[in-house]
Design a protein around this motif. Structure first.
Motif, mmCIF file in Angstrom:
data_model
loop_
_atom_site.group_PDB
_atom_site.id
_atom_site.type_symbol
_atom_site.label_atom_id
_atom_site.label_comp_id
_atom_site.label_asym_id
_atom_site.label_seq_id
_atom_site.Cartn_x
_atom_site.Cartn_y
_atom_site.Cartn_z
ATOM 1 N N ASP A 120 -10.264 9.185 5.633
ATOM 2 C CA ASP A 120 -9.742 8.050 5.565
ATOM 3 C C ASP A 120 -11.549 6.957 5.590
ATOM 4 O OD1 ASP A 120 -7.076 7.420 5.995
ATOM 5 O OD2 ASP A 120 -7.239 8.658 7.568
ATOM 6 N N GLU A 121 -11.002 5.345 4.644
ATOM 7 C CA GLU A 121 -12.255 5.002 4.966
ATOM 8 C C GLU A 121 -12.591 4.159 5.821
ATOM 9 O OE1 GLU A 121 -11.240 1.255 3.172
ATOM 10 O OE2 GLU A 121 -10.262 2.006 1.695
ATOM 11 N N PRO A 122 -14.406 4.202 5.919
ATOM 12 C CA PRO A 122 -14.888 3.892 7.468
ATOM 13 C C PRO A 122 -13.794 3.090 8.265
ATOM 14 C CG PRO A 122 -16.549 4.632 5.308
ATOM 15 C CD PRO A 122 -15.206 4.745 5.013
ATOM 16 N N GLY A 123 -14.019 2.535 9.274
ATOM 17 C CA GLY A 123 -14.074 1.841 9.917
ATOM 18 C C GLY A 123 -12.362 1.715 10.864
ATOM 19 N N THR A 124 -11.871 2.657 10.067
ATOM 20 C CA THR A 124 -10.209 3.642 10.414
ATOM 21 C C THR A 124 -10.324 3.606 11.842
ATOM 22 O OG1 THR A 124 -10.185 4.528 8.371
ATOM 23 C CG2 THR A 124 -8.071 5.024 9.934
ATOM 24 N N ARG A 125 -9.081 3.194 12.600
ATOM 25 C CA ARG A 125 -9.304 3.572 14.482
ATOM 26 C C ARG A 125 -8.035 4.423 14.425
ATOM 27 N NH1 ARG A 125 -9.871 -0.179 18.477
ATOM 28 N NH2 ARG A 125 -8.312 0.477 19.705
ATOM 29 N N TYR A 126 -8.593 5.739 15.613
ATOM 30 C CA TYR A 126 -7.530 6.467 15.715
ATOM 31 C C TYR A 126 -7.019 6.526 17.114
ATOM 32 C CZ TYR A 126 -7.818 8.947 10.839
ATOM 33 O OH TYR A 126 -7.592 9.373 9.212
ATOM 34 N N THR A 127 -5.957 6.547 17.063
ATOM 35 C CA THR A 127 -5.771 6.780 18.930
ATOM 36 C C THR A 127 -5.467 8.662 18.465
ATOM 37 O OG1 THR A 127 -3.183 6.300 18.550
ATOM 38 C CG2 THR A 127 -5.409 4.553 19.602
ATOM 39 N N VAL A 128 -5.645 9.082 19.730
ATOM 40 C CA VAL A 128 -5.267 10.310 19.531
ATOM 41 C C VAL A 128 -4.676 10.539 21.163
ATOM 42 C CG1 VAL A 128 -6.869 13.138 19.182
ATOM 43 C CG2 VAL A 128 -7.576 11.152 18.213
ATOM 44 N N LYS A 129 -4.115 11.784 21.304
ATOM 45 C CA LYS A 129 -3.290 12.074 22.764
ATOM 46 C C LYS A 129 -2.736 13.665 22.568
ATOM 47 C CE LYS A 129 1.127 9.940 22.452
ATOM 48 N NZ LYS A 129 1.576 8.920 23.466
#
Length: 322
Positions: free
Chosen positions: A291-300
């Motif tokens: 994804d493009e820079p700045g894309t935000r992920y949440t991970v669990k």
């Protein structure tokens, strides 16, 4: 020749109709329910900006089930909220204006509770040229109050025009708001034995939100009779060019943990399988991102237990593609 029905036969037929729901059904059940839910208690109304107010309340009770809530301003319905939610933002309001909100609960039969206590609130003046968000709140910390609630506290943020509200987020969803003068929040209705990750954002009258505060992980006490937590611990997420590196400690289940499920942005993404002999201690896993820079992920994550079921979720981490 057709024989006339006897009284006994009529009684038997009536019983059969009753057993089969003759003349009844869901609509008939609703018609019989004339008992309204209890009026919502604990209503609060907090101006989040010059044009919005955040209204919150406690769950109502009903002899069958509450199906939703209505928010009213001086007798006029301004919002409808489905069951399971106990907050809503009332937007497109007028700056520097006094409002008064009440909340009513509704059940499946359409019975409305009485109105809650009316809560007054005044929106602050508008600041149309303010495009600068507040600074992020700092020193977020928390304490666990049993199995279903936690209390958070933090240090004040700053803003040129003043902070009007602090918004509490859990897993990227806003779960509470308090006035800009407050630095504590009590979060209730949580699940026992569960890891929660909280952050706080400051908001000003122009509706600018600060960056997230540092996160805090809190685990509610387990329910009586339940075993220890089965959540992976110490999860970290580090973004690198082209990928994200995860590291964590699997739960102690009495046997090797060979599989974990990875969830991105709240949705299942993949199963991580270590094979016959998983690595000891902390483990690492890297997944590719395009994804493009700045894309935000949440991970669990959660682990597969020896009995074949999936365990508790880890704390959640947020990472931004560099």
């Amino acid at each position: 020749m057709q024989r006339p029905l006897t009284a006994a036969a009529l009684t038997a037929s009536a019983a059969l109709l009753a057993a089969c729901g003759g003349g009844g059904g869901p609509d008939a059940d609703k018609a019989k329910d004339t008992e309204p839910p209890s009026a919502p208690a604990g209503v609060t109304a907090q101006a989040g900006s010059a044009t919005s107010v955040h209204v919150m309340w406690e769950r109502s009770s009903d002899n069958k089930a509450v199906t939703g809530y209505e928010v009213h301003h001086k007798g006029r319905k301004v919002a409808v909220v489905p069951t399971g939610r106990t907050m809503v933002d009332i937007e497109r309001l007028t700056p520097s204006t006094a409002y008064s909100f009440t909340v009513r609960a509704r059940d499946a039969a359409g019975n409305l509770s009485g109105p809650s206590v009316a809560i007054p609130v005044t929106t602050p003046p508008s600041t149309p040229d303010d495009g600068t968000p507040p600074t992020r709140p700092t020193a977020l910390r928390g304490t666990v109050g049993g199995s279903r609630e936690v209390t958070l506290s933090w240090e004040h943020a700053t803003d040129a025009a003043g902070v009007t509200a602090y918004d509490v987020y859990q897993a990227d969803s806003r779960v509470h708001s308090v006035p800009g003068t407050a630095t504590t929040a009590r979060i209730t209705n949580l699940r026992p034995g569960t890891v929660y990750t909280f952050t706080v954002r400051a908001r000003d009258a122009a509706d600018n939100s600060s960056p997230d505060s540092p996160s805090v992980d809190l685990t509610t006490a387990p329910a009586p009779g339940s075993g220890p937590s089965t959540a992976p611990t110490g999860l970290t997420a580090t973004a690198r060019k082209g990928g994200v590196v995860l590291a964590w400690t699997p739960p102690d289940t009495g046997a090797p943990v060979k599989e974990h499920q990875l969830f991105l942005n709240g949705r299942f993404a993949t199963t991580i399988v270590w094979g016959a002999q998983p690595p000891p201690g902390r483990v690492r896993y890297t997944f590719t991102v395009t994804d493009e820079p700045g894309t935000r992920y949440t991970v669990k994550l959660r682990a597969k237990l020896p009995d074949g079921t999936w365990g508790d979720f880890s704390a959640q981490r947020t990472v931004v593609v560099p």
